[in-house]
Structure formats: C-alpha cells, structure tokens
Design a protein around this motif. Structure first.
Motif, PDB file in Angstrom:
ATOM      1  N   ALA A 151     -29.300  27.168   3.214  1.00 13.90           N
ATOM      2  CA  ALA A 151     -28.248  28.166   2.961  1.00 13.90           C
ATOM      3  C   ALA A 151     -28.844  29.453   2.410  1.00 13.90           C
ATOM      4  O   ALA A 151     -29.787  29.428   1.620  1.00 13.90           O
ATOM      5  CB  ALA A 151     -27.235  27.600   1.969  1.00 13.90           C
ATOM      6  N   ALA A 181     -28.698  28.860   7.890  1.00 15.04           N
ATOM      7  CA  ALA A 181     -27.800  30.009   7.730  1.00 15.04           C
ATOM      8  C   ALA A 181     -28.622  31.159   7.160  1.00 15.04           C
ATOM      9  O   ALA A 181     -28.853  31.233   5.951  1.00 15.04           O
ATOM     10  CB  ALA A 181     -26.640  29.652   6.806  1.00 15.04           C
ATOM     11  N   THR A 204     -25.613  34.505   9.019  1.00 13.85           N
ATOM     12  CA  THR A 204     -24.372  34.562   8.226  1.00 13.85           C
ATOM     13  C   THR A 204     -24.365  35.724   7.242  1.00 13.85           C
ATOM     14  O   THR A 204     -23.319  36.069   6.696  1.00 13.85           O
ATOM     15  CB  THR A 204     -24.175  33.255   7.437  1.00 13.85           C
ATOM     16  N   LEU A 413     -20.824  30.787   5.846  1.00 17.35           N
ATOM     17  CA  LEU A 413     -21.652  29.645   5.453  1.00 17.35           C
ATOM     18  C   LEU A 413     -20.791  28.398   5.267  1.00 17.35           C
ATOM     19  O   LEU A 413     -21.137  27.309   5.743  1.00 17.35           O
ATOM     20  CB  LEU A 413     -22.406  29.965   4.155  1.00 17.35           C
TER      21      LEU A 413
END
Length: 421
Positions: A151, A181, A204, A413
């Motif tokens: 992330a 992401a 993202t 996300l």
C-alpha cells in the motif's frame, strides 16, 4: 541471489543483528526490550482471522493511520494487527490506536519466524506499507493463500537499481504480491520492470494527501498560545531534525533573534534518543530552553521549546506560524511535508527531499514550499515571511490547494483491498 541463499546469509548475519540491537540499545534502551518478539516468541495474545498491517516505523505508521481507521469502520468484526520494527514506531502505533488494534514487532525475515508469526495471527489479508519487502514473509503468506498488498508503494530509481541486482530474489517475490498500489506511474513502471504482475499494479496516488486534521487541534493550539501569552510572538517549528541539522537550525534562530528578539523556536528531534543531546546543545549555545515534557508554560524569556514528547508532532505544528521539515538539510531524504501544509502552515525545507520527490515537486510548483541550503538562507526566509503576512497566507492557501487536488488515493486503495478481502 535466490531466496534460499538469502535465508542462509540472514541466519549467518544473526550475530551482527544482535550486535546492532545492542549498539542501538545503548542510545535507545527500548531496543533491548521485547527482543523475543523479533523471533516470534513471547508475543502478546492475538485474535486471529483479521487484517495484518505492517508499518516499519513512525512515518509509515502515520501514513497508515487513515487506512487503518477506514478498515476499522468498514470491518468492525475483523481484528487488525499492526506491526513495526522500531520502538518509536511502536510508541506511535500505541499513541494513535491504543487498544483498538493488536500490536507487536514484526519478526525478522527468517522462514521459521515468519511461519510462527503467521500461524499465530492467521490473517485474511496482509497489507505492507510503502517499500518494506521481505521475501520470506511474502513467501510464507503465499504458501497459506494469504493475499499481500503493498500500500502507498513507492520505489525510487536508486532503490529499483538495487532490487534489480538481485533479480532472482526480487522477481519471484513481487510476482507473489496480489496488489501493488503505487503512488505514481513512474513507480508502476519500475515495479513492472522488476517482475510484478501487470494486473496487480494499480496507480492509486499517495494516501498521505488524504490526511485529516481534527478540527479541535488548531483550537487547542490557539488556546495554549493564549495561555502562554505568545499570540503576538513569532513562533516557528523545526520538526523531525537529524544529527547535523540542529546546529544549523539553532544558528538560524540566533540570527533571527537579532531582529526578532521575541522569536520562539519549537525544536523537535526525530529520534527520542537524541532529546538529551539536543537539549545540551541548546543550553551550550546560550539559548533559554524549556522542555515540553515538563508540561510547564512557556515564559516570556524562553527562546527554544524542545519538543521532547511522543505523539504530539501535529499539535506542535499547529502551535507554530511557520514550519521547517527536517531530514532535509542533511542527506536523509526529508520527512512528511504534507502535515504542516494540511495545517495551513508555510512549509520550509532543505534541498535533500529524495524520499518525497513527487510531493515536494507539487508543493514547490504551487508555491507552497521554500527550500533553503544553510542557516543564513533559513534565517533570511523566516524573516521575509514574518515581515510579509500576505506571502505567508498565499503559501498557506497553496499548500491546502495541493492537498485538496490530490485527495482520493485512500478511497482507491480501500477499493483494491476490499477486492482481496
């Protein structure tokens, strides 16, 4: 190098790892505690079947906070386990979330330690913040069918070159990730070149732009400045400073004091093990210094407030009129420029911002960020801003506009994570 050779070398390096912990513990005693957790032993009681989030240290913990809170709101039935690698990260996690999450150190990337950890936590989803890639942890997740998401992923050109040198280790590891992401298109291309699966790479944006400021924070700061009788005093903050920067900051402050005799500097070292040394430095330079940890009110004669507390950085930013973000006058790569910008503060930094290139570029192009290279330039820029309230207001609005224009990464996300759940 493949994963088996990497694992062998990691086992051989354990004496060096123990020595490094011991050396760090001399400066920061917290490193000598909870060592068993680093090998998956003596962990606290943990509920299973939830979401595991790994945030290596303080910066990643702060970045992860909006995501974790959103996951808690969406899935109150799932326990969330947050791991880190440093005592300061651990303190920040506990300050941010209290008992609402489970917390322990992430064990070292040894296959047996990773297996013990996963057998204990049994997560439905693993979320790793930014660029903390551990081949054995990821392999053990893949063996158990646990999807792993990277992330807010970032990968500089320099880091990509480093990973590319170990392609036999890196490519299989990236291929096992279920979601990457990334913050920018350029970083997406770097991950793809290293072996990530195209269907798993999603641009993202940075969730750091989705920072939410508690409306009470500026109000509490304004009340405290009234209590301290510093409403009319120029107050600036130098936050997250590193060794080698404090001397430059204090030199700039002494220069500012020649024309602004009532100026107050809030100085916040990045690492708590440096609080004592920085306090001594302030006193040795003849500056009247008060420690925030004493809880005492700032007095009229105080020239420096040392921010030697944990979990208060946003509040200390809110107390200031202008914010300098450290780790940037030395080649450390800088720290989060968006926190002071979100509070409407004009943002200053040094030139070393390679950890935040995209964010720095956006703020610079919008006119919300000023970069300085030494004490003289810093003092000059501070004096100019304090003499020009309209310029301070313009920088403040520019920073807020950058945040607003780039928000939405968190929602993108969360959509990706929901698919994996």
């Amino acid at each position: 190098m493949n994963r088996h050779l990497y694992t062998l070398l990691l086992h051989l390096a354990l004496p060096l790892i123990a020595l490094r912990l011991a050396l760090r513990a001399r400066k920061a005693p917290a490193y000598a505690r909870r060592i068993r957790e680093r090998f998956s032993f003596g962990m606290p009681p943990l509920q299973t079947g939830g979401i595991w989030v790994h945030a290596v240290s303080v910066g990643e913990s702060i970045a992860a906070a909006p995501m974790i809170r959103a996951l808690q709101a969406r899935h109150p039935e799932l326990p969330i386990t947050v791991t880190c690698m440093t005592p300061t990260g651990s303190e920040r996690i506990q300050a941010l979330f209290g008992n609402s999450v489970q917390h322990c150190y992430l064990p070292y990337d040894l296959p047996w330690a990773a297996a013990l950890f996963l057998n204990r936590v049994k997560p439905r989803l693993a979320v790793v913040m930014e660029t903390e890639l551990w081949p054995n942890h990821i392999h053990q997740c893949a063996k158990r069918g646990i999807p792993v998401a990277l992330a807010n992923a970032r990968l500089s050109e320099r880091s990509a070159r480093g990973y590319a040198r170990f392609g036999k280790l890196t490519a299989p590891m990236l291929a096992k990730l279920s979601l990457i992401a990334v913050q920018t298109q350029a970083e997406a291309q770097r991950f793809l070149a290293l072996g990530a699966r195209p269907e798993c790479v999603d641009v993202t944006g940075s969730i750091k732009y989705d920072l939410k400021i508690d409306a009470e924070l500026p109000q509490r700061a304004a009340e405290l400045r009234r209590q301290w009788q510093t409403e009319q005093r120029p107050v600036w903050i130098a936050a997250s400073t590193h060794a080698g920067e404090d001397e430059i900051i204090l030199a700039a402050h002494r220069q500012l004091l020649k024309t602004r005799t009532d100026a107050l500097l809030i100085l916040v070292p990045r690492h708590p093990e440096r609080f004592e040394a920085v306090h001594e430095l302030c006193l040795n330079q003849g500056l009247t210094t008060r420690r925030r940890s004493t809880g005492q009110d700032v007095q009229a004669g105080d020239q420096v407030l040392l921010g030697d507390t944990m979990g208060e950085l946003l509040f200390l930013y809110a107390l200031a009129d202008i914010a300098f973000v450290g780790g940037s006058l030395v080649a450390n790569g800088g720290h989060n420029l968006l926190e002071p910008a979100a509070l409407g503060k004009p943002v200053l930094s040094g030139p070393h911002l390679f950890n935040f290139l995209e964010i720095a570029t956006q703020l610079r192009e919008a006119g919300a960020l000023s970069e300085v290279e030494n004490a003289e330039q810093l003092a000059g820029r501070l004096a100019t801003l304090l003499d020009t309230p309209t310029e301070m207001a313009r920088m403040s609005q520019a920073g807020l506009a950058v945040l607003k224009a780039n928000q939405g990464a968190l929602q993108r996300l969360l959509t990706g994570l929901q698919r994996l759940l």
